[in-house]
Scaffold this motif. Structure first.
Motif, PDB file in Angstrom:
ATOM      1  N   ARG A 138      -0.881  -0.967  -3.008  1.00 49.04           N
ATOM      2  CA  ARG A 138      -1.842  -1.435  -2.005  1.00 49.04           C
ATOM      3  C   ARG A 138      -2.374  -2.789  -2.437  1.00 49.04           C
ATOM      4  O   ARG A 138      -2.943  -2.911  -3.530  1.00 49.04           O
ATOM      5  CB  ARG A 138      -2.995  -0.448  -1.841  1.00 49.04           C
ATOM      6  N   SER A 169      -4.934  -6.030  -1.696  1.00 45.13           N
ATOM      7  CA  SER A 169      -6.205  -6.360  -1.058  1.00 45.13           C
ATOM      8  C   SER A 169      -6.415  -7.862  -1.103  1.00 45.13           C
ATOM      9  O   SER A 169      -5.963  -8.529  -2.037  1.00 45.13           O
ATOM     10  CB  SER A 169      -7.370  -5.676  -1.778  1.00 45.13           C
ATOM     11  N   THR A 229     -12.064  -8.488   4.553  1.00 42.14           N
ATOM     12  CA  THR A 229     -11.012  -8.067   3.630  1.00 42.14           C
ATOM     13  C   THR A 229      -9.852  -7.467   4.410  1.00 42.14           C
ATOM     14  O   THR A 229     -10.066  -6.685   5.342  1.00 42.14           O
ATOM     15  CB  THR A 229     -11.548  -7.052   2.620  1.00 42.14           C
ATOM     16  N   TYR A 256      -6.012  -5.469   3.944  1.00 46.31           N
ATOM     17  CA  TYR A 256      -5.257  -4.626   3.021  1.00 46.31           C
ATOM     18  C   TYR A 256      -3.810  -4.504   3.502  1.00 46.31           C
ATOM     19  O   TYR A 256      -3.533  -4.564   4.704  1.00 46.31           O
ATOM     20  CB  TYR A 256      -5.861  -3.227   2.950  1.00 46.31           C
ATOM     21  N   GLN A 280      -0.936  -1.702   2.776  1.00 43.16           N
ATOM     22  CA  GLN A 280      -0.425  -0.490   2.138  1.00 43.16           C
ATOM     23  C   GLN A 280       1.093  -0.515   2.237  1.00 43.16           C
ATOM     24  O   GLN A 280       1.651  -0.552   3.334  1.00 43.16           O
ATOM     25  CB  GLN A 280      -0.975   0.754   2.835  1.00 43.16           C
TER      26      GLN A 280
END
Length: 117
Positions: A19, A21, A77, A79, A81
């Motif tokens: 993951r 970020s 933010t 992300y 995955q």
């Protein structure tokens, strides 16, 4: 100016998960696009996935069904995955930001993702 700080890269076994970020700070426009690009050795930088503050997404065909992009607008933010990683996913992954209506692109410093074979 917008600053992007990435985290989460590393080495992963085939079919493993990671993951990523990316936190944005600075002059963040309310409506914007954040996303991830990647660049493998000897290849051009390519879009992996992007997501606007309004929820529109775009994915590279090669990652559809395996990668999912999401964001927390309150934290600025984004992300990524990444599941079922393959050796061909090996690249430096760059966070990207652009305000809607602007031609200025901001980039993070890059984080290495290595899918071992």
């Amino acid at each position: 100016q917008v600053q992007l700080v990435e985290s989460g890269g590393g080495l992963v076994q085939p079919e493993g998960s990671l993951r990523l970020s990316c936190a944005a700070s600075g002059s963040i426009f309310r409506i914007n696009t954040m996303g991830w690009y990647r660049q493998a050795p000897g290849k051009q930088r390519e879009l992996v996935a992007s997501l606007t503050t309004l929820g529109s997404t775009d994915y590279a065909d090669s990652v559809k069904g395996r990668f999912t992009i999401s964001r927390d607008n309150a934290k600025n933010t984004v992300y990524l995955q990444m599941n079922s990683l393959k050796p061909e996913d090996t690249a430096v992954y760059y966070c990207h930001y652009r305000s809607v209506g602007s031609t200025v692109n901001y980039w993070g410093q890059g984080t290495q993702v290595t899918g071992s074979s």
